[in-house]
Design an enzyme around this catalytic site. Structure first.
Site, PDB file in Angstrom:
ATOM      1  N   ASP A  94       0.857  -1.180   0.000  1.00  0.00           N
ATOM      2  CA  ASP A  94       0.000   0.000   0.000  1.00  0.00           C
ATOM      3  C   ASP A  94       0.899   1.238   0.000  1.00  0.00           C
ATOM      4  O   ASP A  94       2.125   1.127  -0.056  1.00  0.00           O
ATOM      5  CB  ASP A  94      -0.969  -0.035   1.185  1.00  0.00           C
ATOM      6  N   GLN A 192     -11.389   7.367  -4.307  1.00  0.00           N
ATOM      7  CA  GLN A 192     -11.824   7.913  -3.021  1.00  0.00           C
ATOM      8  C   GLN A 192     -13.211   8.547  -3.189  1.00  0.00           C
ATOM      9  O   GLN A 192     -13.958   8.125  -4.056  1.00  0.00           O
ATOM     10  CB  GLN A 192     -10.781   8.908  -2.476  1.00  0.00           C
ATOM     11  N   ASP A 269      -8.052  -7.363   1.282  1.00  0.00           N
ATOM     12  CA  ASP A 269      -6.966  -7.526   2.249  1.00  0.00           C
ATOM     13  C   ASP A 269      -7.470  -7.025   3.582  1.00  0.00           C
ATOM     14  O   ASP A 269      -8.250  -6.065   3.632  1.00  0.00           O
ATOM     15  CB  ASP A 269      -5.741  -6.697   1.844  1.00  0.00           C
ATOM     16  N   CYS A 307     -12.769 -28.738   7.932  1.00  0.00           N
ATOM     17  CA  CYS A 307     -11.728 -27.760   7.596  1.00  0.00           C
ATOM     18  C   CYS A 307     -10.428 -28.505   7.299  1.00  0.00           C
ATOM     19  O   CYS A 307     -10.057 -29.433   8.015  1.00  0.00           O
ATOM     20  CB  CYS A 307     -11.524 -26.774   8.746  1.00  0.00           C
ATOM     21  N   CYS A 309      -7.365 -27.085   7.160  1.00  0.00           N
ATOM     22  CA  CYS A 309      -6.175 -26.322   7.543  1.00  0.00           C
ATOM     23  C   CYS A 309      -5.253 -27.179   8.406  1.00  0.00           C
ATOM     24  O   CYS A 309      -5.658 -28.180   8.976  1.00  0.00           O
ATOM     25  CB  CYS A 309      -6.552 -25.022   8.270  1.00  0.00           C
ATOM     26  N   CYS A 312      -6.663 -27.705  11.985  1.00  0.00           N
ATOM     27  CA  CYS A 312      -7.782 -28.648  12.118  1.00  0.00           C
ATOM     28  C   CYS A 312      -7.373 -30.073  11.751  1.00  0.00           C
ATOM     29  O   CYS A 312      -7.950 -31.026  12.265  1.00  0.00           O
ATOM     30  CB  CYS A 312      -8.961 -28.182  11.273  1.00  0.00           C
ATOM     31  N   HIS A 338      -5.699 -21.085  10.877  1.00  0.00           N
ATOM     32  CA  HIS A 338      -7.091 -21.498  10.644  1.00  0.00           C
ATOM     33  C   HIS A 338      -7.879 -20.388   9.949  1.00  0.00           C
ATOM     34  O   HIS A 338      -8.570 -20.628   8.963  1.00  0.00           O
ATOM     35  CB  HIS A 338      -7.777 -21.885  11.957  1.00  0.00           C
TER      36      HIS A 338
END
Lengths: 392, 392
Positions: A94, A192, A269, A307, A309, A312, A338
């Site tokens: 950014d 903007q 993001d 899940c 991940c 998990c 996760h």
């Protein structure tokens, strides 16, 4: 010179959702996509290998934080952010604008740019559209953003217009400056206009017509009710060029991802998934749960059944609960992984449904099931976080 | 019933160093070995996979912490510590005695056992030689330790003797109790005797003659000058049976590992490598460096040239420095992995030199090169840590 491209793979007939493919020098990104945030050249608690395994295709890093520490010229000496942080996939930086404008009395705006004092040591700095292009060239991300002005919520119509017009002038200066530094970087424009529908439309048209490769929608998710954010997107999206990727800056939660895609956004993001994880908030398809709650203390199964991940697959909810209660460092990692995987799996499911032509059903089913955290709770959290870490 | 065995692979001719192999139900351990400490069922900041990759063959977990949170019966419901924490290699649990005796006014000793109040919530608990065997059976480690009394430094000869004699009586009670719970677990005996050479000799003989499968040397590294610890080991080791593994409890640093092996020890455990890492202290063959020092801010190479740890293979010292300065969570992980790998590589090098018959040269070269942290610095750190976390 640019090695950037964006292709639309599919569009939804009943919403503004799109599936696309972005090419960058560090690889391909399939949209819609969620970008984990690595504020200080590290996605908090998570290693690059773990990000990859969680399905991350691109991460965002903050120019403001990195220019102050360790400094963009140091990062340039290390061959740029990719080398420095051991992440060889795409990066977006950014402009630092958002953080600088959050500094309040520590910064001073002029047509030239934004003068501010570092939150770390009080040292004076100046960001201009040109210096930001130089700094981002040193950081070496694939996609860079120009300096913009994020008007606070609420703002008067007059302040909103002034901020927008200056953002537009700065956008033109950034386009010129960027060519002098690293033309192979891809510059997105920032739309903007604060909370004024007509300004938002104007800004979308103005920025959309400049030779930016993509568009970031700035100045939203700054404290306004969510309904207001979605309303504004309804004005903005129709004015944006079809063929450029659209990035909704600083958004968001699982439900925001679904809603944002429906309103025509491709890239997202936010620090939210990792930040709420650190405070015990973990995503499930029913909504966010607090892993510290005693009901998890004896749960043999994973945080969420189904899940895939790392957390998990390998740990019971009871163990994660224990680590969270004991404030073990490993908890912050397991929780963050996760939530990041949840966001990226969700992005993948959204994409698949767009391609399959079933996005509207997917969206509606998700939103019916997923109980979002209430505005009140979110507001309280925001205040707590602000108090805890003033400038992050 | 026991699936435990210990074989001596090689012994040094000029020192008391030995290389051995331990068999346990969860796998083989090659000694000398360093055991990372997972106080609360997690080696702070490091995942089980990372421990494995760093060469960890066995870890230690703290009975005191786990009995209070999440509770040993809960861990039993999850099939024991291995399942609960996703670590399928050997585990050793201590008896909780050391932590309880550090509680000061919160605990009360009797012949029966130690009554104490939890540092978490003030709840009353009682540890006896028998209850400790039950709790450790629930935790399910491969190697377990009996309740002992760790006399403070300094202690009067009379206090030292009383603590030792009670430790001996408790050792006999533990041997009986253990058979009633999980006979397949392996019980080590603990040698005490504080700083009285004659008591240490007596204790080594007494505990060495009981049917324990291994010996842990307790009550050292509790604040005494290091020279005094080594002197006492010179009395203890010759009294120990050759055929049982010897564990030096709560020790230590890289130089302690080398010295301890030279004085006949086989197994070591300590939070020091991970704790100093969290404070910026990283091991190199020249001694401990502070990664936060500005000289690392621009260093392109790894923390230590030639180190094969995950951190050194993938990140510059400058990046690790940046993360440490920015207090990024990833730093704690990268630093801890480096120090754990350093200890385990060192243990492996020591073992190889014993087998090759070159241990005395290896030891002398290491000790000449490695500049240990001074007693003064160590004392200051200890006080700081004590103040920061009273009971860990």
């Amino acid at each position: 010179m640019s090695t950037f491209s964006f292709t639309l793979d599919a569009t939804c007939r009943e919403s503004w959702a799109r599936a696309g493919t972005i090419q960058t020098p560090h690889g391909t990104i399939q949209t819609p996509i969620f970008m984990p945030v690595g504020t200080q050249a590290s996605v908090k608690s998570v290693s690059p290998e773990e990000l990859r395994e969680a399905g991350a295709q691109i991460i965002l890093a903050n120019t403001y934080h990195l220019m102050l520490r360790p400094g963009s010229s140091l990062i340039a000496e290390f061959g740029g952010l990719h080398n420095f942080m051991h992440w060889d996939a795409p990066i977006l930086t950014d402009s630092g604008g958002f953080q600088v404008f959050s500094l309040g009395h520590l910064r001073k705006l002029s047509e030239e740019g934004a003068a501010f004092k570092s939150h770390l040591d009080g040292s004076p700095h100046m960001l201009t559209p040109e210096s930001v292009m130089r700094i981002e060239a040193e950081l070496g991300a694939d996609i860079v953003l120009p300096l913009d002005i994020c008007a606070p919520y609420p703002s008067s119509a007059r302040d909103a217009q002034e901020a927008m017009e200056r953002t537009h002038r700065w956008a033109e200066r950034a386009l010129i400056a960027k060519e002098q530094h690293r033309p192979e970087q891809t510059l997105f424009g920032i739309v903007q206009g604060a909370f004024e529908p007509e300004l938002r439309r104007q800004s979308a048209r103005f920025i959309g017509n400049l030779p930016f490769a993509g568009l970031s929608i700035g100045g939203l998710s700054v404290g306004e009710p969510k309904a207001e954010m979605w309303d504004l997107l309804r004005y903005v999206t129709p004015e944006l060029p079809e063929g450029k990727p659209r990035h909704l800056l600083g958004v968001g939660s699982p439900e925001d991802l679904v809603m944002g895609v429906s309103l025509g956004m491709d890239m997202f993001d936010c620090v939210l998934p990792t930040r709420v994880a650190r405070h015990g908030g973990l995503f499930t398809h029913q909504g966010r749960v607090n892993i510290k709650a005693s009901r998890f203390s004896t749960r043999q199964g994973p945080i969420e059944e189904g899940c895939d991940c790392y957390t998990c697959r390998n740990y019971s909810a009871a163990y994660v609960h224990h680590l969270a209660r004991a404030e073990e460092q490993l908890y912050y990692r397991l929780g963050s992984i996760h939530n990041i995987r949840f966001m990226l799996r969700l992005a993948g499911e959204i994409r698949a449904s767009i391609i399959a032509g079933t996005f509207p059903e997917f969206r509606d089913n998700f939103l019916v099931q997923y109980v979002p955290t209430s505005e009140k709770v979110r507001e309280d959290q925001r205040e707590k976080w602000k108090a805890a870490r003033r400038y992050q």
